[in-house]
Scaffold this active site. Structure first.
Site, mmCIF file in Angstrom:
data_model
loop_
_atom_site.group_PDB
_atom_site.id
_atom_site.type_symbol
_atom_site.label_atom_id
_atom_site.label_comp_id
_atom_site.label_asym_id
_atom_site.label_seq_id
_atom_site.Cartn_x
_atom_site.Cartn_y
_atom_site.Cartn_z
ATOM 1 N N ASP A 477 4.145 34.267 4.569
ATOM 2 C CA ASP A 477 5.276 33.803 5.376
ATOM 3 C C ASP A 477 5.399 32.282 5.300
ATOM 4 O O ASP A 477 4.446 31.592 4.925
ATOM 5 C CB ASP A 477 5.042 34.254 6.832
ATOM 6 C CG ASP A 477 6.337 34.484 7.586
ATOM 7 O OD1 ASP A 477 7.395 34.040 7.106
ATOM 8 O OD2 ASP A 477 6.286 35.110 8.660
ATOM 9 N N ASP A 545 15.281 38.707 8.338
ATOM 10 C CA ASP A 545 14.705 39.372 9.516
ATOM 11 C C ASP A 545 15.732 40.311 10.137
ATOM 12 O O ASP A 545 15.397 41.137 10.988
ATOM 13 C CB ASP A 545 14.293 38.340 10.572
ATOM 14 C CG ASP A 545 12.880 37.823 10.325
ATOM 15 O OD1 ASP A 545 12.206 38.346 9.418
ATOM 16 O OD2 ASP A 545 12.456 36.896 11.037
HETATM 17 C C1 DGJ Z 1 8.737 35.927 10.347
HETATM 18 C C2 DGJ Z 1 8.803 37.176 9.518
HETATM 19 O O1 DGJ Z 1 10.049 37.300 8.904
HETATM 20 C C3 DGJ Z 1 8.507 38.375 10.399
HETATM 21 O O2 DGJ Z 1 8.610 39.556 9.644
HETATM 22 C C4 DGJ Z 1 7.134 38.226 10.986
HETATM 23 O O3 DGJ Z 1 6.178 38.276 9.966
HETATM 24 C C5 DGJ Z 1 7.049 36.919 11.756
HETATM 25 N N1 DGJ Z 1 7.448 35.790 10.941
HETATM 26 C C6 DGJ Z 1 5.646 36.689 12.253
HETATM 27 O O4 DGJ Z 1 5.517 35.498 12.886
#
Ligand code: DGJ
Length: 732
Positions: A477, A545
């Site tokens: 991430d 997301d």
């Molecule tokens: C952002 C990601 O897109 C989510 O899927 C998740 O992993 C969160 N970060 C966790 O902080």
């Protein structure tokens, strides 16, 4: 027309040019060809190299030499408006590809052709390299054109070096400079933000310069991705029109200049962004730019994107021709609130669902400032003793007991100020020494230009793998952008944006040298980071997301012009109001995962989800490795349809979704399929039905490929059948 003396002059010049054919014969033409396309580069009598052609490949390559003479648009008086790499400070007055200040303070640059050569790698890859030199300074640029012949993809980049007495300051340093003749140009570009990625806009380019760029540093694509399309003469449709699809392969600040010049041609200059990034180059050092890659098609956006997909699968995405793991992720099921017992239950649910892997998300680490929310702990990559007293090793073993694999989330480039890492190494953090910190999602970015930080980030992954050799998946991430760009490590602050990304690639190279195959997802709180440089190290990316399936149809549709389904991670979540079937059908268009509370699924939903995983596994080969055809755009009607067809044209899968809730919306006419074999016969069968639901389509419908591609087939999408998946199979 002839009233201006300058115009008169330019016409005379043109006549002179036409009459001096022997001089033209001396001009060297360098064709840069792929299976269907070509660029033509031409060295003129004065030694300047220009680009004279981009389009369909000619049967006789000697005829590229004539192209330039067919244009009578006048002159810009510099003679280098169509330069292959436009320098500044000499006689060029349009947007440069390169700007420098020489060691002696002089700001002029002139680049003349010296030589060129071709290197072959097997039968499908050839790289033309062309050396240009400044006649007045020991300064040179090599242009590279790497061609993937069958896929019609070109990667372009440059290597810049000098032997001056002192450093040369590079102020602009593009990867590619194309000159595209045409009457009109239409740019399809994208913008977005968190959960609103890939919002398209298409408009005619007017004279002057349009810039697509990012200055965000990391997750540089949050507001604007480095991928775009330019249609030539008229906006291309899926199957018609001339279009160039391009993308800057660089995970940091990028810049694309699109200049419709006074002669009505398009000058396209693409590469890293030079914003706040003057680069001081030592004598003998080579400055290599990232690649700008593109494909061209005169048969529309659909064909162009399929060419790019084939190239990406064959040559770029890690394990692009391989398989992918279906998974259950716990992010939206638990957020930060979990412990060993909860995870042990989720591992059982993973097995129950039938997916391959459990992915443990954010929240598993940090002790001094436990990671129980997004404001603490980031940077402290030790298991949180309260949540996971037996450590990751125990969970990996538990996963094995349940016959599933185990993967884990990391965000190793970033740090919370509330962390032991920040307290121990404040100098590893990008921040201005004299200004207040400004956080993005409560975090700051680590300074990857510093080799010690690179070691640390490599160490985060290396430790995880060393301690847990069975770790089978990483979600990488990256949620912060770079504010207050300042490195305590660098002497030259203007190197930070570039050296950050180079540092990141160093880390990824080291990881891949030691762990070449483990699947990794490139994630960035949504699609703030996906490009074809990063995808060398990653098997997949996280587009957004936003997993509301309705939104997602549009987001996935637009990403699909640039990235193939095998790399597009889609999770079924509780976002949106659509039933589980609709959500699953949408997620199946790429790499399928789930992020739901399996134990709370109603009996029939669970049964459906289990069957859907099995169905997906039966059909994933065609989704991952087949050619993708966008048949019916969600932007243009009540429903969307997307088809994947395998190489042999034996199997295909057709996804259709209702995207409007107006009265009687649905598929009122047949959808014409594409990419099948007209001479073959195909059976269509509705699959992925909800338990107890019977298809309204005839079970044994058989049609010829000719019929399906000429008349089409109606999937009968309506409010009761809001998503329909059809398996298309050759019958012998
Ligand atoms: C952002 C990601 O897109 C989510 O899927 C998740 O992993 C969160 N970060 C966790 O902080």
């Amino acid at each position: 027309m002839l009233s201006s003396p300058y115009r008169l002059g330019s016409h005379l010049l043109w006549l002179l040019l036409v009459c001096s054919l022997p001089a033209l014969a001396q001009q060297k033409t360098i064709p840069v060809e792929t299976a269907h396309n070509a660029l033509a580069l031409q060295v003129n009598a004065d030694g300047y190299l220009s680009m004279t052609y981009l389009g369909a490949k000619l049967q006789n390559s000697s005829e590229y030499a004539h192209v330039a003479r067919m244009y009578r648009r006048g002159d810009d008086y510099s003679g280098i408006i169509n330069s292959v790499y436009t320098p500044s400070g000499s006689r060029n007055l349009v947007e440069p590809a390169i700007t420098v200040t020489h060691a002696d303070g002089n700001t002029s640059l002139d680049l003349k052709y010296v030589s060129h050569s071709e290197q072959k790698e097997g039968s499908n890859i050839a790289t033309t390299s062309i050396l240009l030199k400044d006649p007045a300074y020991p300064f040179e640029v090599t242009l590279y054109y790497k061609r993937y012949i069958a896929e019609d993809v070109v990667e372009q980049w440059t290597a810049i070096r000098h032997q001056e007495k002192g450093n040369v300051l590079l102020q602009k340093f593009a990867s590619a400079n194309l000159y595209i003749p045409g009457n009109d140009f239409y740019l399809k570009q994208y913008h977005g933000d968190w959960a609103q990625e890939m919002q398209p806009e298409e408009a005619k380019l007017t004279h002057g310069i349009k810039v697509l760029d990012s200055k965000l540093g990391t997750r540089a694509h949050l507001y604007q991705p480095p991928s775009f399309m330019v249609s030539i003469d008229k906006p291309a449709s899926e199957d018609e029109g001339k279009v160039l699809v391009g993308s800057v392969a660089w995970s940091g600040n990028f810049r694309v200049d699109l200049e419709v010049d006074p002669l009505n041609n398009l000058r396209l200059i693409a590469g890293m962004n030079n914003h706040a990034s003057e680069y001081s180059l030592k004598a003998g050092e080579i400055f290599t730019t990232p690649t700008f890659l593109y494909t061209y098609s005169d048969r529309g956006k659909g064909e162009a994107s399929r060419r790019l997909h084939r190239w990406a699968r064959n040559y770029r995405i890690l394990d692009g021709k391989g398989e992918r793991l279906t998974l259950l992720n716990n992010w939206e099921a638990t957020f930060f609130n979990f412990n060993e017992q909860k995870l042990a239950a989720l591992l059982k649910d993973t097995k129950k669902l039938g997916v391959d892997l459990f992915l443990l998300d954010d929240g598993w680490f940090a002790n001094k400032y436990p990671r129980n929310a997004d404001n603490a702990g980031l940077g402290d990559w030790q298991e949180n003793r309260q949540k996971l007293p037996s450590g990751i090793g125990y969970l990996v073993k538990e996963a094995q007991q349940n016959d599933v694999q185990f993967g884990i989330w990391v965000e190793p480039e970033m740090v919370n100020p509330k962390s032991a890492l920040y307290e121990t190494h404040p100098d590893w953090v990008i921040k201005q020494p004299k200004r207040p910190e400004h956080l993005y999602r409560n975090q700051l970015v680590l300074d990857l230009s510093n080799p010690k930080v690179q070691d640390f980030v490599f160490g985060v992954l290396d430790t995880l793998f060393t301690k847990n050799p069975k770790l089978a998946y990483i979600k990488w991430d990256c949620n912060a952008v770079i504010y207050n760009a300042y490195s305590a490590h660098l002497g030259k602050q203007s190197h930070l944006y570039i050296d950050y990304v180079r540092g990141l690639y160093n880390v990824l190279k080291r990881i891949r040298a030691k762990y070449p195959t483990v699947p990794m997802m490139l994630c960035s709180g949504g699609g703030g980071r996906v490009d074809y440089a990063a995808l060398q190290y990653f098997t997949e990316f996280w587009p957004s997301d936003n997993t509301d399936p309705l939104e997602r149809i549009f987001i996935q549709w637009e990403y699909s012009y640039f990235f193939p389904a095998i790399a597009t991670s889609n999770h079924v979540t509780d976002w949106g109001r659509q039933p589980l079937k609709y959500r699953t059908d949408v997620a199946m268009m790429g790499k399928l995962g789930f992020d739901i509370v399996v134990s709370e699924l109603k009996e029939k939903d669970l049964e459906f989800a289990q069957q859907a995983v099995a169905t997906y596994k039966q059909h994933s080969d065609v989704i991952w490795h087949g050619d993708q055809y966008r048949l019916q755009s969600p932007w243009e009607g009540d429903f969307a349809s997307v088809l994947y067809v395998d190489d042999k044209k034996q199997n295909a899968i057709l996804f259709s979704y209702l995207v409007s809730n107006r009265y009687r919306s649905g598929s009122t006419a047949p959808v014409r399929l594409k990419g099948l074999d007209a001479g073959k016969r195909y059976q269509l069968q509705e699959i992925n039905l909800y338990p107890g639901v019977k298809s309204s389509l005839p079970a044994d419908a058989v049609y010829s490929g000719d019929y399906l591609m000429t008349v089409g087939f109606n999937p009968q999408v309506d409010a009761r059948r809001a998503s329909v998946v059809l398996a298309v199979k050759e019958v012998l």
